[in-house]
Design a protein around this motif. Structure first.
Motif, short mmCIF file in Angstrom:
data_model
loop_
_atom_site.label_atom_id
_atom_site.label_comp_id
_atom_site.label_asym_id
_atom_site.label_seq_id
_atom_site.Cartn_x
_atom_site.Cartn_y
_atom_site.Cartn_z
N HIS A 11 4.46 29.71 102.29
CA HIS A 11 4.05 27.76 101.98
C HIS A 11 3.87 27.77 100.70
O HIS A 11 4.10 26.27 99.81
N VAL A 12 5.34 27.97 99.52
CA VAL A 12 5.83 27.38 98.67
C VAL A 12 6.99 26.72 98.69
O VAL A 12 7.90 26.54 99.38
N PRO A 13 6.49 25.10 97.94
CA PRO A 13 5.91 24.86 97.50
C PRO A 13 4.95 23.80 97.91
O PRO A 13 4.47 23.44 97.45
N THR A 16 1.19 25.64 97.16
CA THR A 16 1.31 26.39 95.81
C THR A 16 2.76 25.68 95.25
O THR A 16 3.53 25.45 96.03
N SER A 17 2.31 25.73 93.89
CA SER A 17 4.08 25.72 93.15
C SER A 17 5.00 26.39 93.17
O SER A 17 5.52 27.12 92.90
N GLU A 45 15.39 27.71 98.75
CA GLU A 45 15.04 28.07 97.48
C GLU A 45 14.07 29.92 97.68
O GLU A 45 13.96 30.76 96.61
N MET A 46 12.92 29.36 98.13
CA MET A 46 11.96 30.52 98.34
C MET A 46 12.69 32.04 99.11
O MET A 46 13.36 33.02 98.66
N TYR A 47 13.96 31.90 100.08
CA TYR A 47 14.47 32.13 100.79
C TYR A 47 15.45 33.49 99.84
O TYR A 47 15.88 34.50 100.26
#
Length: 85
Positions: A11-13, A16-17, A45-47
């Motif tokens: 669950h970013v962003p 949570t940041s 971006e997280m991937y």
């Protein structure tokens, strides 16, 4: 020994940041051989960050994922073991 990281609901962003720094400190490139994610990576971006840790990454779709191309279900075979996501 093969090290597999199983995670989900990042669950970013949205909630949570970023990932907690303590978690990021132990996720060194080359340490983990496979990443299995049960959904809600959320952003490219997280991937991409997870890909810097390990190139063998398997993701299924969560309700908050921007990438709708992730499959709903996936079976991953690692050695003699099968993992259902």
């Amino acid at each position: 020994m093969v090290l597999v990281l199983c995670l989900g609901d990042l669950h970013v962003p949205y909630r949570t940041s970023d990932l907690p720094q303590q978690f990021k400190d132990i996720l060194l490139p080359g340490k983990v051989q496979h990443i299995l994610c049960t959904g809600d990576v959320c952003t490219k971006e997280m991937y991409d960050y997870l890909k810097t840790i390990c190139t063998s990454i398997h993701v299924v779709k969560g309700q908050f994922d921007d990438d709708h191309a992730y499959p709903e279900r996936k079976v991953v075979k690692i050695g003699d073991l099968k993992f259902g996501l």
